[in-house]
Design a protein around this motif. Structure first.
Motif: not given
Length: 350
Positions: A73-78, A106-118, A254-264
């Motif tokens: 119930x917080x913020x991840x990426x944007x 499933x593991x990726x979701x937990x890591x992004x949420x800073x939850x234990x992956x096990x 292997x996790x998505x992270x924000x690209x700051x000031x992205x310009x295509x």
């Protein structure tokens, strides 16, 4: 003796008709906002949304960030989630991948949420439905939706696998009607995934057309042409104010992270905005009207307001041209960005 043909029982619609009536004096509650990008609303309870993109554009990575935001119930990426108490449970349905690959998601979701992956979170249920026929998948999803207490968010990755024929108008109508029924009766938000056509940027088949017409928001995930490790997210269709596109890359973990000031980067010549068609005094007139009394605006509010301010003076721009105009104005320091808001700079030198 010939058997009598079975006929569908007649439905008395009188009561349904009365229930469907809407009066101007009715008190209708504002649906709870549960998902945002910046200040833009992309999801409310009682509605559904979707992510779309070409194959391998990292749509599932994008979905993982939405689920991670909902888990905390917080913020991840944007993405910012705010599910009310009693609506914190999440149901994730995967129709495409094997159990092995589903577990990685499933593991990726937990890591992004800073939850234990096990440790399996009590608020998250993950279903892998690849082995079943579309009719069975649909029945399992419906059963889970109606028998999961405290459900707030449902992810269906991907909705195409709930239909036999993606180009069947009747199947598309029936499936989208199911999404509307489930979200309304259970007061949940459903976010689903559908591919874009290979040859263009249209969602696939009659199902895609119906999805575009009925969804609250359609997010488009696009792989960067020059850096395949980067994908951008924009609003393809949205009922609320548009948000500024953002991008993410996949990091060493292997996790998505924000690209700051992205310009295509542009692959070819792009038609430029003809700034000379607007005289300097008209720019000033529009900006002084827009920023009267020292007002400031976020990006999502600024773009439509720029369009309106210039249209009053006889210059009609589309959204894309208004975004280019905003870039021109900031480069000229006619407007300045301070934090997350923009203000007028009357002392600029044109």
């Amino acid at each position: 003796m010939k058997e009598k043909e079975k006929t569908e029982p007649e439905i008395d619609v009188t009561e349904l008709w009365q229930q469907a009536r809407l009066l101007i004096t009715d008190k209708v509650k504002i649906p709870p906002i549960v998902l945002r990008v910046d200040e833009s609303i992309i999801g409310t309870l009682g509605n559904f949304s979707a992510s779309t993109g070409k194959a391998k554009s990292k749509k599932t990575f994008n979905i993982c960030t939405i689920v991670a935001a909902a888990l905390t119930n917080g913020t991840v990426l944007n993405y910012r989630a705010s599910f009310p108490d009693g609506k914190r449970r999440i149901l994730y349905i995967d129709t495409e991948q094997s159990p092995f690959h589903c577990k990685r998601v499933l593991k990726r979701m937990l890591l992004l949420a800073d939850l234990p992956p096990t440790v399996q979170p009590e608020t998250l249920e993950f279903l892998s439905l690849r082995r079943y026929a579309p009719k069975i998948r649909l029945a399992i999803i419906e059963k889970a939706i109606y028998q999961t207490d405290g459900l707030g968010l449902v992810i269906i990755d991907g909705v195409r696998d709930l239909a036999y024929d993606i180009n069947s108008p009747s199947e598309a109508t029936d499936l989208i009607t199911k999404l509307m029924q489930w979200t309304d009766e259970r007061q949940i938000h459903i976010h689903t995934v559908l591919h874009l056509n290979k040859g263009d940027d249209n969602t696939r088949g009659h199902l895609g057309t119906e999805l575009n017409n009925k969804a609250e928001t359609i997010l488009q995930v696009t792989k960067d042409e020059f850096d395949k490790n980067i994908s951008s997210v924009s609003a393809m269709c949205i009922r609320d104010i548009d948000f500024e596109s953002f991008a993410f890359r996949i990091n060493a973990d292997g996790l998505p992270e924000l690209v700051e000031d992205y310009q295509p980067k542009q692959s070819g010549a792009v038609k430029s905005f003809d700034y000379q068609e607007v005289p300097e005094e008209k720019h000033r007139e529009a900006l002084e009207s827009l920023f009267a009394n020292g007002e400031t605006f976020t990006y999502t509010l600024l773009i439509p307001k720029l369009k309106n301010a210039y249209s009053v003076l006889g210059y009609s721009f589309g959204t894309n041209k208004a975004k280019l105009l905003k870039t021109f104005l900031t480069n000229k320091r006619m407007i300045l960005k301070e934090g997350k808001v923009y203000r007028y700079n009357p002392g600029y030198h044109y």
